[in-house]
Design a protein around this motif. Structure first.
Motif, PDB file in Angstrom:
ATOM      1  N   VAL A   1       0.848  -1.296   0.043  1.00 47.60           N
ATOM      2  CA  VAL A   1       0.026  -0.024  -0.051  1.00 47.60           C
ATOM      3  C   VAL A   1       0.860   1.269   0.221  1.00 47.60           C
ATOM      4  O   VAL A   1       0.655   2.353  -0.769  1.00 47.60           O
ATOM      5  N   GLN A   2       1.804   1.201   0.990  1.00 48.49           N
ATOM      6  CA  GLN A   2       2.791   2.423   0.783  1.00 48.49           C
ATOM      7  C   GLN A   2       3.345   2.764  -0.588  1.00 48.49           C
ATOM      8  O   GLN A   2       3.486   3.701  -1.107  1.00 48.49           O
ATOM      9  N   ASP A   3       3.960   1.393  -1.178  1.00 52.74           N
ATOM     10  CA  ASP A   3       4.620   1.556  -2.543  1.00 52.74           C
ATOM     11  C   ASP A   3       3.436   2.257  -3.394  1.00 52.74           C
ATOM     12  O   ASP A   3       3.807   2.942  -4.293  1.00 52.74           O
ATOM     13  N   THR A   4       2.395   1.653  -3.455  1.00 48.43           N
ATOM     14  CA  THR A   4       1.065   2.083  -4.354  1.00 48.43           C
ATOM     15  C   THR A   4       0.926   3.626  -4.441  1.00 48.43           C
ATOM     16  O   THR A   4       0.937   4.380  -5.267  1.00 48.43           O
ATOM     17  N   TYR A   5       0.826   4.097  -3.140  1.00 48.93           N
ATOM     18  CA  TYR A   5       0.780   5.596  -2.701  1.00 48.93           C
ATOM     19  C   TYR A   5       1.790   6.526  -3.175  1.00 48.93           C
ATOM     20  O   TYR A   5       1.578   7.722  -3.740  1.00 48.93           O
ATOM     21  N   MET A   6       3.084   6.120  -2.901  1.00 48.52           N
ATOM     22  CA  MET A   6       4.061   6.614  -3.496  1.00 48.52           C
ATOM     23  C   MET A   6       4.052   6.764  -4.790  1.00 48.52           C
ATOM     24  O   MET A   6       4.327   7.765  -5.533  1.00 48.52           O
ATOM     25  N   LYS A   7       3.736   5.797  -5.572  1.00 46.86           N
ATOM     26  CA  LYS A   7       3.798   5.710  -6.987  1.00 46.86           C
ATOM     27  C   LYS A   7       2.304   6.761  -7.481  1.00 46.86           C
ATOM     28  O   LYS A   7       2.529   7.276  -8.540  1.00 46.86           O
ATOM     29  N   ALA A   8       1.340   6.679  -6.704  1.00 45.15           N
ATOM     30  CA  ALA A   8       0.251   7.276  -7.290  1.00 45.15           C
ATOM     31  C   ALA A   8       0.701   9.006  -6.919  1.00 45.15           C
ATOM     32  O   ALA A   8       0.314   9.776  -7.962  1.00 45.15           O
ATOM     33  N   PHE A   9       1.538   9.470  -6.052  1.00 42.48           N
ATOM     34  CA  PHE A   9       1.806  10.691  -5.985  1.00 42.48           C
ATOM     35  C   PHE A   9       2.754  11.157  -7.120  1.00 42.48           C
ATOM     36  O   PHE A   9       2.815  12.299  -7.672  1.00 42.48           O
ATOM     37  N   ARG A  10       3.660   9.992  -7.276  1.00 40.99           N
ATOM     38  CA  ARG A  10       4.637  10.456  -8.350  1.00 40.99           C
ATOM     39  C   ARG A  10       4.090  10.537  -9.602  1.00 40.99           C
ATOM     40  O   ARG A  10       4.667  11.432 -10.396  1.00 40.99           O
ATOM     41  N   PHE A  11       2.819   9.889  -9.997  1.00 40.71           N
ATOM     42  CA  PHE A  11       2.525   9.959 -11.388  1.00 40.71           C
ATOM     43  C   PHE A  11       1.285  10.602 -11.312  1.00 40.71           C
ATOM     44  O   PHE A  11       0.518  10.547 -12.069  1.00 40.71           O
ATOM     45  N   ILE A  12       0.750  11.424 -10.034  1.00 38.75           N
ATOM     46  CA  ILE A  12      -0.442  12.389 -10.176  1.00 38.75           C
ATOM     47  C   ILE A  12      -0.797  13.051 -11.291  1.00 38.75           C
ATOM     48  O   ILE A  12      -2.042  13.318 -11.357  1.00 38.75           O
ATOM     49  N   ASN A  13       0.164  13.538 -11.978  1.00 37.02           N
ATOM     50  CA  ASN A  13      -0.078  14.353 -13.096  1.00 37.02           C
ATOM     51  C   ASN A  13      -0.761  13.634 -14.201  1.00 37.02           C
ATOM     52  O   ASN A  13      -1.488  13.881 -15.218  1.00 37.02           O
ATOM     53  N   SER A  14      -0.638  12.239 -14.251  1.00 33.35           N
ATOM     54  CA  SER A  14      -1.331  11.570 -15.294  1.00 33.35           C
ATOM     55  C   SER A  14      -2.830  10.919 -14.817  1.00 33.35           C
ATOM     56  O   SER A  14      -3.331  10.365 -15.514  1.00 33.35           O
ATOM     57  N   PHE A  15      -3.041  11.432 -13.636  1.00 35.57           N
ATOM     58  CA  PHE A  15      -4.326  11.068 -13.082  1.00 35.57           C
ATOM     59  C   PHE A  15      -5.454  12.487 -13.388  1.00 35.57           C
ATOM     60  O   PHE A  15      -5.131  13.502 -13.177  1.00 35.57           O
ATOM     61  N   GLN A  16      -6.467  12.237 -14.052  1.00 36.68           N
ATOM     62  CA  GLN A  16      -7.557  13.280 -14.242  1.00 36.68           C
ATOM     63  C   GLN A  16      -8.426  13.095 -13.121  1.00 36.68           C
ATOM     64  O   GLN A  16      -9.456  12.438 -12.777  1.00 36.68           O
ATOM     65  N   GLU A  17      -8.156  14.367 -12.618  1.00 41.41           N
ATOM     66  CA  GLU A  17      -9.218  14.665 -11.369  1.00 41.41           C
ATOM     67  C   GLU A  17     -10.643  14.463 -11.621  1.00 41.41           C
ATOM     68  O   GLU A  17     -11.112  14.872 -12.572  1.00 41.41           O
ATOM     69  N   GLY A  18     -11.418  13.682 -10.954  1.00 43.67           N
ATOM     70  CA  GLY A  18     -12.842  13.534 -10.995  1.00 43.67           C
ATOM     71  C   GLY A  18     -13.208  12.242 -11.460  1.00 43.67           C
ATOM     72  O   GLY A  18     -14.427  11.793 -11.594  1.00 43.67           O
ATOM     73  N   THR A  19     -12.124  11.545 -11.961  1.00 43.57           N
ATOM     74  CA  THR A  19     -12.284  10.008 -12.756  1.00 43.57           C
ATOM     75  C   THR A  19     -12.265   9.228 -11.617  1.00 43.57           C
ATOM     76  O   THR A  19     -12.330   9.625 -10.273  1.00 43.57           O
ATOM     77  N   ASN A  20     -12.343   7.808 -12.007  1.00 47.33           N
ATOM     78  CA  ASN A  20     -12.425   6.882 -10.987  1.00 47.33           C
ATOM     79  C   ASN A  20     -11.045   6.500 -10.191  1.00 47.33           C
ATOM     80  O   ASN A  20     -10.206   5.784 -10.657  1.00 47.33           O
ATOM     81  N   ALA A  21     -10.753   7.151  -9.097  1.00 43.87           N
ATOM     82  CA  ALA A  21      -9.359   7.115  -8.258  1.00 43.87           C
ATOM     83  C   ALA A  21      -9.205   5.823  -7.830  1.00 43.87           C
ATOM     84  O   ALA A  21      -8.007   5.249  -7.946  1.00 43.87           O
ATOM     85  N   LYS A  22     -10.320   5.102  -7.485  1.00 42.71           N
ATOM     86  CA  LYS A  22     -10.148   3.549  -6.776  1.00 42.71           C
ATOM     87  C   LYS A  22      -9.628   2.812  -7.796  1.00 42.71           C
ATOM     88  O   LYS A  22      -8.646   2.179  -7.641  1.00 42.71           O
ATOM     89  N   ALA A  23     -10.334   2.775  -8.917  1.00 44.02           N
ATOM     90  CA  ALA A  23      -9.876   1.886 -10.085  1.00 44.02           C
ATOM     91  C   ALA A  23      -8.321   2.230 -10.538  1.00 44.02           C
ATOM     92  O   ALA A  23      -7.569   1.479 -10.712  1.00 44.02           O
ATOM     93  N   TRP A  24      -8.136   3.472 -10.575  1.00 47.34           N
ATOM     94  CA  TRP A  24      -6.682   3.964 -10.751  1.00 47.34           C
ATOM     95  C   TRP A  24      -5.741   3.407  -9.823  1.00 47.34           C
ATOM     96  O   TRP A  24      -4.371   2.889 -10.073  1.00 47.34           O
ATOM     97  N   LEU A  25      -5.888   3.649  -8.540  1.00 50.40           N
ATOM     98  CA  LEU A  25      -5.140   3.072  -7.570  1.00 50.40           C
ATOM     99  C   LEU A  25      -4.819   1.590  -7.407  1.00 50.40           C
ATOM    100  O   LEU A  25      -4.055   0.980  -7.252  1.00 50.40           O
ATOM    101  N   PHE A  26      -6.148   0.741  -7.624  1.00 51.46           N
ATOM    102  CA  PHE A  26      -6.257  -0.573  -7.785  1.00 51.46           C
ATOM    103  C   PHE A  26      -5.032  -1.012  -8.748  1.00 51.46           C
ATOM    104  O   PHE A  26      -4.617  -2.001  -8.499  1.00 51.46           O
TER     105      PHE A  26
END
Length: 203
Positions: A54-79
């Motif tokens: 989980v820690q590794d996942t959240y670190m990657k999520a923050f690292r690549f946050i610019n590729s995440f479109q706000e308002g879309t399915n964050a849960k699926a993206w994280l999974f």
């Protein structure tokens, strides 16, 4: 194929300011941390490994946050990030990459894709959703990781077939085929337990 700098997660240009990154992280990502841990624990069967994943996942999520479109399915993206991280970590530890191959099952069980899925016991019943009893947990943990994953994503986390196909990087038809097989495997493992709990076998 390892999750490294996958095209979907490679940052081309900054989309968010530093302030916006932290706001999105707290608003979009953090509410799912419990589900992320539960998923990680079901995959690893180890508290420490689950926490690390989980820690590794959240670190990657923050690292690549610019590729995440706000308002879309964050849960699926994280999974999806967590799933890819798990595969890579498992392969490195086991030194047997073929043991976790999300494409391999399609070849073996492709013949089930056209089966009558309606006849499969629908395990979205309370016994699976609430994970009552040690027998259910042990039965789920005893499934091969490919099948365990689709049960978790669909019957416990409630993802749609479309979302699961995105998370697992497989066609929707393969999702249905794999879930059909996974439910049958779990049904067999739970047959005796279900009878003792008063459940009638679905035909």
């Amino acid at each position: 194929m390892e999750f490294e700098e996958e095209e979907e997660f490679v940052e081309s240009k900054p989309r968010y300011s530093e302030t916006e990154k932290y706001r999105i992280f707290d608003k979009e990502f953090m509410p799912h941390i419990d589900s992320m841990y539960n998923f990680a624990f079901r995959l690893t069967n180890d508290e420490d490994d689950a926490n690390d994943l989980v820690q590794d996942t959240y670190m990657k999520a923050f690292r690549f946050i610019n590729s995440f479109q706000e308002g879309t399915n964050a849960k699926a993206w994280l999974f999806r990030i967590l799933k890819n991280s798990f595969i890579n970590d498992y392969r490195k530890k086991s030194k047997e990459p073929s043991k976790v191959d999300y494409q391999e099952v399609e070849t073996v069980y492709n013949s089930t894709e056209d089966a009558e899925f309606e006849s499969t016991s629908d395990l979205r019943i309370e016994a699976v959703q609430d994970m009552i009893g040690d027998e259910v947990a042990m039965a789920l943990n005893g499934l091969p990781v490919d099948f365990r994953t689709v049960i978790i994503l669909c019957d416990i986390e409630g993802f749609t077939y479309e979302e699961m196909a995105k998370i697992l990087d497989i066609p929707i038809g393969t999702v249905r085929s794999r879930l059909h097989r996974a439910r049958n495997l779990l049904k067999e493992k739970l047959r005796s337990y279900a009878k003792s709990m008063g459940y009638k076998e679905l035909r």
